[in-house]
Design an enzyme around this catalytic site. Structure first.
Site, PDB file in Angstrom:
ATOM      1  N   TYR A   1       0.835  -1.212   0.000  1.00 17.66           N
ATOM      2  CA  TYR A   1       0.000   0.000   0.000  1.00 17.66           C
ATOM      3  C   TYR A   1       0.867   1.258   0.000  1.00 17.66           C
ATOM      4  O   TYR A   1       1.841   1.355   0.750  1.00 17.66           O
ATOM      5  CB  TYR A   1      -0.969  -0.005   1.190  1.00 17.66           C
ATOM      6  CG  TYR A   1      -2.140  -0.973   1.011  1.00 17.66           C
ATOM      7  CD1 TYR A   1      -2.372  -1.614  -0.206  1.00 17.66           C
ATOM      8  CD2 TYR A   1      -3.018  -1.234   2.050  1.00 17.66           C
ATOM      9  CE1 TYR A   1      -3.442  -2.495  -0.374  1.00 17.66           C
ATOM     10  CE2 TYR A   1      -4.085  -2.119   1.897  1.00 17.66           C
ATOM     11  CZ  TYR A   1      -4.294  -2.741   0.676  1.00 17.66           C
ATOM     12  OH  TYR A   1      -5.343  -3.607   0.520  1.00 17.66           O
TER      13      TYR A   1
ATOM     14  N   SER B   1      -7.112 -13.568  -0.035  1.00 22.27           N
ATOM     15  CA  SER B   1      -7.847 -12.456  -0.620  1.00 22.27           C
ATOM     16  C   SER B   1      -7.975 -12.713  -2.120  1.00 22.27           C
ATOM     17  O   SER B   1      -6.999 -13.137  -2.759  1.00 22.27           O
ATOM     18  CB  SER B   1      -7.085 -11.146  -0.360  1.00 22.27           C
ATOM     19  OG  SER B   1      -7.774 -10.058  -0.915  1.00 22.27           O
ATOM     20  N   ASN B   2      -9.163 -12.461  -2.639  1.00 17.68           N
ATOM     21  CA  ASN B   2      -9.430 -12.615  -4.082  1.00 17.68           C
ATOM     22  C   ASN B   2      -9.239 -14.054  -4.557  1.00 17.68           C
ATOM     23  O   ASN B   2      -8.900 -14.278  -5.725  1.00 17.68           O
ATOM     24  CB  ASN B   2      -8.543 -11.645  -4.890  1.00 17.68           C
ATOM     25  CG  ASN B   2      -8.685 -10.213  -4.430  1.00 17.68           C
ATOM     26  OD1 ASN B   2      -9.772  -9.668  -4.452  1.00 17.68           O
ATOM     27  ND2 ASN B   2      -7.598  -9.603  -3.971  1.00 17.68           N
TER      28      ASN B   2
ATOM     29  N   CYS C   1     -16.299  -1.266  -0.878  1.00 16.06           N
ATOM     30  CA  CYS C   1     -17.773  -1.314  -0.836  1.00 16.06           C
ATOM     31  C   CYS C   1     -18.388  -0.141  -1.603  1.00 16.06           C
ATOM     32  O   CYS C   1     -19.492  -0.254  -2.136  1.00 16.06           O
ATOM     33  CB  CYS C   1     -18.259  -1.272   0.614  1.00 16.06           C
ATOM     34  SG  CYS C   1     -17.750  -2.711   1.558  1.00 16.06           S
TER      35      CYS C   1
ATOM     36  N   GLY D   1     -14.631   2.377  -4.608  1.00 17.96           N
ATOM     37  CA  GLY D   1     -13.544   3.356  -4.652  1.00 17.96           C
ATOM     38  C   GLY D   1     -14.033   4.776  -4.917  1.00 17.96           C
ATOM     39  O   GLY D   1     -13.265   5.628  -5.368  1.00 17.96           O
ATOM     40  N   GLY D   2     -15.303   5.063  -4.649  1.00 20.54           N
ATOM     41  CA  GLY D   2     -15.870   6.396  -4.885  1.00 20.54           C
ATOM     42  C   GLY D   2     -16.652   6.473  -6.198  1.00 20.54           C
ATOM     43  O   GLY D   2     -17.397   7.420  -6.431  1.00 20.54           O
TER      44      GLY D   2
ATOM     45  N   PHE E   1     -20.257   7.430  -6.410  1.00 19.08           N
ATOM     46  CA  PHE E   1     -20.661   8.826  -6.225  1.00 19.08           C
ATOM     47  C   PHE E   1     -20.372   9.663  -7.467  1.00 19.08           C
ATOM     48  O   PHE E   1     -21.101  10.585  -7.780  1.00 19.08           O
ATOM     49  CB  PHE E   1     -19.933   9.445  -5.031  1.00 19.08           C
ATOM     50  CG  PHE E   1     -20.195   8.696  -3.763  1.00 19.08           C
ATOM     51  CD1 PHE E   1     -21.379   8.897  -3.071  1.00 19.08           C
ATOM     52  CD2 PHE E   1     -19.283   7.771  -3.285  1.00 19.08           C
ATOM     53  CE1 PHE E   1     -21.644   8.184  -1.917  1.00 19.08           C
ATOM     54  CE2 PHE E   1     -19.535   7.053  -2.133  1.00 19.08           C
ATOM     55  CZ  PHE E   1     -20.723   7.257  -1.449  1.00 19.08           C
ATOM     56  N   ASN E   2     -19.265   9.333  -8.143  1.00 20.36           N
ATOM     57  CA  ASN E   2     -18.864  10.223  -9.232  1.00 20.36           C
ATOM     58  C   ASN E   2     -18.683   9.531 -10.588  1.00 20.36           C
ATOM     59  O   ASN E   2     -18.330  10.186 -11.554  1.00 20.36           O
ATOM     60  CB  ASN E   2     -17.574  10.974  -8.841  1.00 20.36           C
ATOM     61  CG  ASN E   2     -16.538  10.012  -8.264  1.00 20.36           C
ATOM     62  OD1 ASN E   2     -16.431   8.891  -8.755  1.00 20.36           O
ATOM     63  ND2 ASN E   2     -15.807  10.422  -7.238  1.00 20.36           N
TER      64      ASN E   2
HETATM   65  N1  LIG Z   1      -7.658  -7.207  -0.889  1.00 16.67           N
HETATM   66  C1  LIG Z   1      -7.672  -6.391  -1.929  1.00 16.67           C
HETATM   67  O1  LIG Z   1      -7.341  -6.786  -3.070  1.00 16.67           O
HETATM   68  C2  LIG Z   1      -8.085  -4.968  -1.719  1.00 16.67           C
HETATM   69  C3  LIG Z   1      -8.247  -4.119  -2.837  1.00 16.67           C
HETATM   70  C4  LIG Z   1      -8.645  -2.795  -2.596  1.00 16.67           C
HETATM   71  C5  LIG Z   1      -8.861  -2.350  -1.286  1.00 16.67           C
HETATM   72  N2  LIG Z   1      -8.662  -3.204  -0.228  1.00 16.67           N
HETATM   73  C6  LIG Z   1      -8.905  -2.752   1.165  1.00 16.67           C
HETATM   74  O2  LIG Z   1     -10.199  -2.194   1.235  1.00 16.67           O
HETATM   75  C7  LIG Z   1     -10.129  -0.882   1.790  1.00 16.67           C
HETATM   76  C8  LIG Z   1     -11.248  -0.059   1.226  1.00 16.67           C
HETATM   77  O3  LIG Z   1     -11.104   0.069  -0.200  1.00 16.67           O
HETATM   78  P1  LIG Z   1     -11.420   1.460  -0.895  1.00 16.67           P
HETATM   79  O4  LIG Z   1     -10.536   2.520  -0.325  1.00 16.67           O
HETATM   80  O5  LIG Z   1     -11.435   1.265  -2.356  1.00 16.67           O
HETATM   81  O6  LIG Z   1     -12.899   1.704  -0.313  1.00 16.67           O
HETATM   82  P2  LIG Z   1     -14.145   2.516  -0.823  1.00 16.67           P
HETATM   83  O7  LIG Z   1     -14.917   2.875   0.387  1.00 16.67           O
HETATM   84  O8  LIG Z   1     -14.831   1.806  -1.919  1.00 16.67           O
HETATM   85  O9  LIG Z   1     -13.526   3.839  -1.481  1.00 16.67           O
HETATM   86  C9  LIG Z   1     -12.964   4.858  -0.704  1.00 16.67           C
HETATM   87  C10 LIG Z   1     -12.876   6.103  -1.572  1.00 16.67           C
HETATM   88  O10 LIG Z   1     -14.199   6.591  -1.780  1.00 16.67           O
HETATM   89  C11 LIG Z   1     -14.222   7.960  -1.444  1.00 16.67           C
HETATM   90  N3  LIG Z   1     -15.540   8.311  -0.881  1.00 16.67           N
HETATM   91  C12 LIG Z   1     -16.115   7.835   0.234  1.00 16.67           C
HETATM   92  N4  LIG Z   1     -17.320   8.407   0.451  1.00 16.67           N
HETATM   93  C13 LIG Z   1     -17.489   9.282  -0.567  1.00 16.67           C
HETATM   94  C14 LIG Z   1     -18.520  10.189  -0.912  1.00 16.67           C
HETATM   95  N5  LIG Z   1     -19.624  10.302  -0.156  1.00 16.67           N
HETATM   96  N6  LIG Z   1     -18.364  10.924  -2.035  1.00 16.67           N
HETATM   97  C15 LIG Z   1     -17.258  10.811  -2.802  1.00 16.67           C
HETATM   98  N7  LIG Z   1     -16.228   9.969  -2.522  1.00 16.67           N
HETATM   99  C16 LIG Z   1     -16.349   9.218  -1.417  1.00 16.67           C
HETATM  100  C17 LIG Z   1     -13.157   8.121  -0.379  1.00 16.67           C
HETATM  101  O11 LIG Z   1     -12.730   9.464  -0.316  1.00 16.67           O
HETATM  102  P3  LIG Z   1     -12.395  10.157   1.130  1.00 16.67           P
HETATM  103  O12 LIG Z   1     -11.134   9.524   1.638  1.00 16.67           O
HETATM  104  O13 LIG Z   1     -12.243  11.604   0.769  1.00 16.67           O
HETATM  105  O14 LIG Z   1     -13.552   9.909   2.039  1.00 16.67           O
HETATM  106  C18 LIG Z   1     -12.067   7.203  -0.909  1.00 16.67           C
HETATM  107  O15 LIG Z   1     -11.286   7.849  -1.888  1.00 16.67           O
HETATM  108  C19 LIG Z   1      -8.707  -0.401   1.468  1.00 16.67           C
HETATM  109  O16 LIG Z   1      -8.266   0.596   2.357  1.00 16.67           O
HETATM  110  C20 LIG Z   1      -7.922  -1.681   1.644  1.00 16.67           C
HETATM  111  O17 LIG Z   1      -7.655  -1.865   3.020  1.00 16.67           O
HETATM  112  C21 LIG Z   1      -8.286  -4.496  -0.433  1.00 16.67           C
END
Ligand SMILES: NC(=O)c1ccc[n+]([C@@H]2O[C@H](COP(=O)([O-])OP(=O)(O)OC[C@H]3O[C@@H](n4cnc5c(N)ncnc54)[C@H](OP(=O)(O)O)[C@@H]3O)[C@@H](O)[C@H]2O)c1
Length: 303
Positions: A57, A162-163, A215, A218-219, A222-223
């Site tokens: 990361y 994972s995956n 979940c 990745g945003g 919303f966009n």
């Molecule tokens: N095992 C794997 O292969 C794998 C792959 C990917 C991720 N992961 C894990 O899963 C975690 C979560 O993944 P993710 O970060 O992709 O989660 P996510 O919740 O899908 O996406 C987070 C992103 O969405 C944005 N966001 C949240 N609420 C929002 C809103 N209301 N409007 C606009 N943008 C919004 C956040 O911005 P802000 O920060 O500004 O709120 C952030 O950039 C990671 O930290 C990691 O630990 C694991």
């Protein structure tokens, strides 16, 4: 008083908070070490005690950023469960001779990667080590041997994946003395193959809780401007209005409605968004609401 009660993620443990804080984007949050510690303490106070990392990361930086914060108050270590991952090898300044991204589940790489993660995080042990991605060259006996060594030396308590597909999960499990404790997979209203390809069926059968990544896609929910993202967003908004909730809460409720009982991993570094995710636990979608989101995503009715 914590709002969340720890839950066993498999019949053999460990206990995790029902939502997990992800640290993939930590480097983007532009926080000082003190701000990182304050954020960590704030989500612990809300009951989110499990943190999700990976060696790669932030181009191998996030674990160190977290470790710097933890060093400011080492007593916090006792309050958290630390998950990290290994097996992806990224092209990076940290590995100047590497030519392409690839996977490595060899004994040597797993041991080295965990030693590096422990040193960067500044902890003695990982509560759970996950193999990050399925490796075509995975020799399950070799992984089992690496895990036995790590467990013997107290460096890793539990192993997960994972995956992984169900057959990849079964293969690895067949060579282990200990049970795998989770499969961390992508689940969101735009991408939910694991609901239909047997992955979540297997976990429900084994009473193992998946950890759900991205979940909120990745945003993108919303966009995103694809036809699919637009359809899903409109449906989420209608259901959010019906429930007096917000779109993100409906998404988390949609994920948590699954009978395999996924633990959502929160990706935001904004504590108000973390609180909003926690409050999604009080929402229950009806079957029809759940399927309206499925239909909006697929663009057609159920068969
Ligand atoms: N095992 C794997 O292969 C794998 C792959 C990917 C991720 N992961 C894990 O899963 C975690 C979560 O993944 P993710 O970060 O992709 O989660 P996510 O919740 O899908 O996406 C987070 C992103 O969405 C944005 N966001 C949240 N609420 C929002 C809103 N209301 N409007 C606009 N943008 C919004 C956040 O911005 P802000 O920060 O500004 O709120 C952030 O950039 C990671 O930290 C990691 O630990 C694991």
């Amino acid at each position: 008083m914590s709002e969340l009660t720890a839950t066993s993620i498999s019949p053999v443990g460990p206990y995790f908070s029902p939502l997990v804080q992800g640290y993939w984007r930590l480097d983007d949050w532009q926080m000082t070490p003190q701000q990182r510690l304050s954020f960590l303490k704030a989500h612990i106070d809300l009951g989110i005690t499990t943190v999700d990392h990976a060696d790669i990361y932030g181009d191998y930086r996030c674990e160190s950023l977290f470790g710097q914060a933890l060093k400011l108050d080492p007593s916090v270590r006792q309050k958290i469960q630390v998950v990290s991952k290994c097996d992806i090898k990224l092209v990076s300044e940290a590995a100047p001779t590497r030519k392409i991204n690839h996977y490595d589940t060899s004994y040597r790489h797993i041991i080295q990667s965990v030693d590096n993660s422990l040193s960067r995080l500044g902890v003695e042990r990982l509560d759970v080590l996950l193999l990050h991605r399925p490796d075509a060259l995975m020799d399950a006996d070799e992984v089992a041997e690496a895990f036995t060594t790590l467990r013997h030396h107290g460096k890793v308590k539990h192993l997960g994946v994972s995956n992984f597909s169900p057959s990849q999960f079964d293969l690895l499990q067949s060579r282990l003395d200990e049970s795998l404790v989770t499969n961390q997979v992508e689940i969101n209203p735009l991408r939910f193959d694991v609901i239909h390809d047997g992955t979540l069926d297997q976990l429900q059968r084994l009473r193992i809780k998946p950890m759900a990544w991205s979940c909120l896609a990745g945003g993108e929910l919303f966009n995103g401007d694809s036809a699919q993202a637009t359809r899903v967003r409109e449906t989420l908004q209608v259901i959010a209005d019906e429930l007096g909730a917000t779109i993100d809460q409906v998404i988390y409720a949609w994920v948590m409605r699954l009978p395999s009982a996924p633990l959502p991993i929160i990706g935001s570094g904004n504590i108000e968004r973390v609180k909003s995710a926690i409050n999604a636990r009080s929402l229950t979608l009806s079957r029809e609401q759940w399927y309206r989101i499925w239909v909006a995503s697929k663009g057609h009715n159920v068969p």
